[in-house]
Design a protein around this motif. Structure first.
Motif, mmCIF file in Angstrom:
data_model
loop_
_atom_site.group_PDB
_atom_site.id
_atom_site.type_symbol
_atom_site.label_atom_id
_atom_site.label_comp_id
_atom_site.label_asym_id
_atom_site.label_seq_id
_atom_site.Cartn_x
_atom_site.Cartn_y
_atom_site.Cartn_z
ATOM 1 N N ASP B 354 0.906 -1.099 0.198
ATOM 2 C CA ASP B 354 0.123 -0.167 0.147
ATOM 3 C C ASP B 354 0.859 1.369 -0.007
ATOM 4 O OD1 ASP B 354 -2.304 -1.559 0.393
ATOM 5 O OD2 ASP B 354 -1.954 -1.965 2.261
ATOM 6 N N LEU B 355 1.771 1.322 0.906
ATOM 7 C CA LEU B 355 2.736 2.201 1.091
ATOM 8 C C LEU B 355 3.482 2.537 -0.658
ATOM 9 C CD1 LEU B 355 4.060 1.893 4.504
ATOM 10 C CD2 LEU B 355 2.368 3.591 3.660
ATOM 11 N N ARG B 356 3.942 1.529 -0.946
ATOM 12 C CA ARG B 356 4.692 1.387 -2.340
ATOM 13 C C ARG B 356 4.024 2.165 -3.421
ATOM 14 N NH1 ARG B 356 6.486 -4.628 -1.981
ATOM 15 N NH2 ARG B 356 8.586 -4.256 -0.637
ATOM 16 N N ILE B 357 2.542 1.727 -3.432
ATOM 17 C CA ILE B 357 1.839 2.142 -4.669
ATOM 18 C C ILE B 357 1.574 3.722 -4.414
ATOM 19 C CG2 ILE B 357 -0.430 1.258 -3.940
ATOM 20 C CD1 ILE B 357 0.523 1.805 -7.468
ATOM 21 N N LEU B 362 3.161 9.555 -5.422
ATOM 22 C CA LEU B 362 3.787 10.570 -4.816
ATOM 23 C C LEU B 362 4.942 11.059 -5.263
ATOM 24 C CD1 LEU B 362 2.609 10.286 -1.077
ATOM 25 C CD2 LEU B 362 1.533 11.826 -2.693
ATOM 26 N N LYS B 363 5.821 10.301 -5.884
ATOM 27 C CA LYS B 363 7.222 10.739 -6.400
ATOM 28 C C LYS B 363 7.398 11.858 -6.903
ATOM 29 C CE LYS B 363 11.234 7.996 -7.933
ATOM 30 N NZ LYS B 363 12.101 8.996 -7.063
ATOM 31 N N ASP B 364 8.110 12.818 -6.670
ATOM 32 C CA ASP B 364 8.369 13.913 -7.047
ATOM 33 C C ASP B 364 7.187 14.984 -7.467
ATOM 34 O OD1 ASP B 364 11.064 12.944 -7.780
ATOM 35 O OD2 ASP B 364 10.547 12.152 -9.463
ATOM 36 N N LYS B 365 6.260 14.720 -6.668
ATOM 37 C CA LYS B 365 4.991 15.588 -6.566
ATOM 38 C C LYS B 365 5.058 16.150 -5.289
ATOM 39 C CE LYS B 365 2.784 14.026 -10.599
ATOM 40 N NZ LYS B 365 3.336 12.818 -10.793
ATOM 41 N N LYS B 366 3.922 17.009 -5.061
ATOM 42 C CA LYS B 366 3.861 17.791 -3.714
ATOM 43 C C LYS B 366 2.558 17.765 -3.278
ATOM 44 C CE LYS B 366 7.885 19.537 -3.211
ATOM 45 N NZ LYS B 366 8.784 18.855 -2.048
ATOM 46 N N VAL B 367 2.125 17.574 -2.149
ATOM 47 C CA VAL B 367 0.840 17.597 -1.570
ATOM 48 C C VAL B 367 0.312 18.928 -1.800
ATOM 49 C CG1 VAL B 367 -0.337 17.365 0.612
ATOM 50 C CG2 VAL B 367 1.069 15.835 -0.148
ATOM 51 N N LYS B 385 10.764 -1.654 6.555
ATOM 52 C CA LYS B 385 10.957 -2.138 5.064
ATOM 53 C C LYS B 385 10.745 -0.964 4.360
ATOM 54 C CE LYS B 385 10.812 -5.479 1.945
ATOM 55 N NZ LYS B 385 12.095 -5.123 1.289
ATOM 56 N N ALA B 386 9.712 0.000 4.611
ATOM 57 C CA ALA B 386 9.502 1.430 3.967
ATOM 58 C C ALA B 386 10.860 2.126 4.068
ATOM 59 C CB ALA B 386 8.349 1.918 4.521
ATOM 60 N N SER B 447 -8.997 3.679 -2.343
ATOM 61 C CA SER B 447 -7.483 2.963 -2.162
ATOM 62 C C SER B 447 -6.240 3.939 -1.737
ATOM 63 C CB SER B 447 -7.301 2.200 -3.530
ATOM 64 O OG SER B 447 -6.674 3.348 -4.377
ATOM 65 N N PRO B 448 -5.226 3.546 -1.227
ATOM 66 C CA PRO B 448 -4.148 4.183 -0.751
ATOM 67 C C PRO B 448 -3.664 5.125 -2.212
ATOM 68 C CG PRO B 448 -3.622 1.881 -0.244
ATOM 69 C CD PRO B 448 -5.013 1.963 -0.837
ATOM 70 N N ALA B 449 -3.918 4.506 -3.221
ATOM 71 C CA ALA B 449 -3.276 5.171 -4.499
ATOM 72 C C ALA B 449 -4.185 6.551 -4.718
ATOM 73 C CB ALA B 449 -3.147 4.302 -5.567
#
Lengths: 212, 468
Positions: B354-357, B362-367, B385-386, B447-449
């Protein structure tokens, strides 16, 4: 609010009391007792917090706040009452407020089991009958005498049958709803069962069933 | 009545006796406990002068009340501190294994037991928590119980229970790109309703289920209870066995071979009989979002919140209540609904996948600026692991807060809460009124994504526009 809480004990065959009607489908256990009240190591103080957030929102007009309902003990609900979380705090809050039986169209399963385990019989009736009772009890006080053996209820003007699972009914009539002592009677069978289970054997020498 | 399903086989194997009232006495192979629903059970044991019968079959962790910002002891919240102390004391006195904070194995009970290899096929598993159904993903029969039953399991390792009926939920085809297990289970609950499962165990099966990873299967089984089913399960297969292999508490060496031999025999027979069978086409499922106050009130991302007349008569009453509480208009599009808080975590979707997806989105993006966003790993193992994978950095760089493991804002027993009538996009399991800590707070399950996508845009968004 009732003064002192005396838990039910032993055989339960008759319950009589005034009805309190709570309208709504899918009323979940988070609404019956919000999670912040679960921060406790006993159930003692839950009665006053039952439906806390719903009551606050309705500012005194929630059925559990109405003056005429304060001595009620039979709760009339609609469908899927008690869904969601398994928290026994929900029926524990209801019983401490004064509820001793619930009649509804249907109940969520874990909630139902929790009610049985603490001595609150839950009965079902078809949707139409529930709506009729709720309508009736809105205009005047409805006192019911519930007879578990015959699964029936009567009041001054009404007489009707209630439905309850046969196994639950038997447990109340025999006093075995408090299951621990019944379960303990089969101690030998339990010992045999644990030894016979395949996974007890293959987990014996690993960390699963390690004793500390 | 069902016959020869996995449920029937496991039930029969664990049946100790038929009780006089008509229910069965069922042996519980694995009992999981936590700080919220166990203290009263230990209290009741003491009152009855009883001992824990098989302490080795009970395992404890702490999850509901733990703070996720500062976990140093004593906790700032006195009541929370009292609860963890009570659990520590009860475990010590009764010789029960306890995975405490800092052990490396603490976390949400339904995340911890599978990752330790405690959860195994063919077991009965009980815990004083309704999401115990999660463990059914391994072909165990697992259900939530109340505190009185926790007492019974501690005292006898058994409970009194009526046998459930079995409904097979057959999912044809495969989920399409950008659609996840959470979407499928929300879709199923929407179609069947939140009380359809009462009295049933749900067997999830079919090509779409077989294609899911173990973590995705846990998400599906986890939400069974939101459809009214106390128990949900999936027949075990190679993926199940691979997941368990080499876990801390998994059988080892020749015991592994014995376990495997038994596990491989554990499944519903091809000609088994179900009380009911319902079929779904997984390829038709869209990213799904709840709009109301029950997990059954959901729509696809491109759909409108239903009009009252489009709903079955029995659902109209709760729908009226939901429009009012949520402040949404019937017919309104769910997409672009403004969000205040984004929460990624819980026993439904707080695992590493869930954290991976979410991190991928989120990678290279901003909230979005006005959003408060936080990620709560499901366990210490997941958190570690994360971190190894650098996911925590991706979350933090995007503007997410990275927290310590626990149940957190799924039910808001710690200080992670909505304020006022904030709207949250949440990867958790319940959108009940007041569930996330504010009596007027509003929850949209997804979903988390999808939560990650909502965090970036500041409003409900279609995650398929973010991942290729």
């Amino acid at each position: 609010m009732k003064s002192e809480f005396i838990p039910p004990i032993g055989k339960i065959s008759q319950i009589s009391g005034k009805c309190i009607s709570l309208i709504g489908n899918d009323i979940d256990t988070d609404r019956i007792i919000p999670a912040r009240f679960l921060k406790c190591v006993n159930f003692d103080s839950l009665g006053k917090s039952v439906f806390e957030d719903d009551r606050k929102t309705l500012k005194g007009s929630h059925p559990f706040d109405l003056k005429e309902n304060q001595d009620s003990s039979i709760l009339i609900v609609n469908s899927n009452f008690g869904c969601g979380s398994s928290r026994e705090h929900a029926p524990q809050a209801l019983i401490r407020w004064g509820i001793r039986a619930i009649i509804g169209e249907s109940f969520a399963e874990i909630f139902y089991g929790n009610c049985i385990a603490i001595g609150i019989p839950c009965f079902t009736l078809p949707k139409k009958s529930i709506l009729n009772i709720q309508k009736y009890s809105k205009s005047k006080n409805l006192f019911l005498e519930i007879d578990l053996k015959n699964s029936s209820a009567k009041s001054e003007h009404l007489n009707f049958n209630l439905e309850i699972k046969e196994s639950s009914k038997n447990m109340f009539l025999s006093g075995e709803w408090d299951a621990t002592s019944t379960l303990l009677q089969n101690s030998n069978l339990i010992e045999q069962k644990i030894n016979d289970l395949p996974y007890t054997k293959f987990n014996k020498s690993n960390k699963l069933f390690e004793t500390i | 009545m069902s016959q020869d399903t996995l449920f029937d086989k496991v039930w029969d194997l664990h049946k100790v006796s038929s009780l006089p009232g008509g229910s069965d006495q069922i042996f519980i192979g694995l009992h999981l406990i936590h700080e919220v629903t166990s203290p009263q059970a230990f209290g009741a044991l003491k009152e009855k002068n009883l001992k824990v019968k098989f302490p080795q079959n009970t395992v404890a962790t702490v999850d509901h009340i733990v703070p996720t910002d500062n976990q140093s002891r004593p906790f700032k919240d006195n009541l929370a501190e009292q609860m963890i102390e009570t659990l520590e004391k009860n475990c010590l006195e009764n010789k029960i294994r306890f995975f405490n904070i800092g052990s490396g194995n603490q976390g949400i009970v339904h995340v911890v037991a599978p990752e330790l290899g405690l959860t195994q096929p063919g077991m009965t598993i009980a815990c004083g928590d309704s999401h115990t159904s999660t463990h059914g993903a391994f072909g165990s029969i697992a259900f939530g119980i109340g505190t009185s039953q926790v007492r019974d399991v501690l005292a006898t390792q058994t409970i009194a229970m009526n046998k459930l009926k079995v409904r097979q939920i057959w999912c044809e085809n495969k989920l399409s790109h950008g659609v996840f297990a959470k979407d499928l289970v929300l879709h199923i609950i929407n179609a069947l309703g939140v009380k359809a499962g009462v009295g049933f165990a749900y067997e999830f099966a079919g090509p779409a289920i077989n294609a899911l990873s173990m973590e995705e299967r846990m998400t599906i089984c986890n939400m069974s209870i939101e459809g009214g089913a106390r128990c949900g399960y999936i027949n075990p297969d190679e993926k199940t066995f691979d997941y368990i292999k080499n876990k801390l508490c998994a059988p080892k060496n020749e015991n592994w071979d014995k376990a495997l031999l038994w596990w491989e025999s554990l499944k519903s027979d091809e000609n088994s009989i179900y009380d009911d069978v319902i079929k779904f086409d997984a390829s038709k499922v869209e990213p799904t979002v709840t709009w109301g106050i029950t997990p059954g009130q959901s729509v696809g991302i491109n759909q409108q919140i239903p009009l009252i007349e489009e709903l079955p008569p029995n659902d109209q009453f709760v729908a009226e209540e939901a429009y009012k509480y949520m402040g949404f208009k019937p017919g309104q599009l769910i997409k672009n609904t403004p969000i205040d808080v984004c929460f990624i975590g819980s026993c439904t979707n707080g695992r590493i996948s869930d954290l991976r997806i979410a991190a991928k989105v989120l990678k290279d993006k901003k909230v979005s600026k006005q959003i408060k966003a936080f990620a709560v790993p499901g366990s210490e193992k997941v958190a570690n692991k994360a971190k190894q994978e650098g996911l925590d950095k991706i979350f933090k760089d995007s503007g997410f807060e990275w927290r310590e493991p626990g149940c957190s804002m799924c039910l808001a027993m710690n200080s992670d809460k909505l304020i006022g009538n904030q709207v949250s996009a949440s990867s958790s399991n319940r959108n009940f009124k007041g569930r996330q800590g504010s009596p007027s707070g509003r929850t949209l399950l997804m979903s988390p994504a999808m939560v990650a996508a909502a965090a970036i845009n500041g409003k409900v968004s279609d995650v398929r526009e973010f991942i290729n």
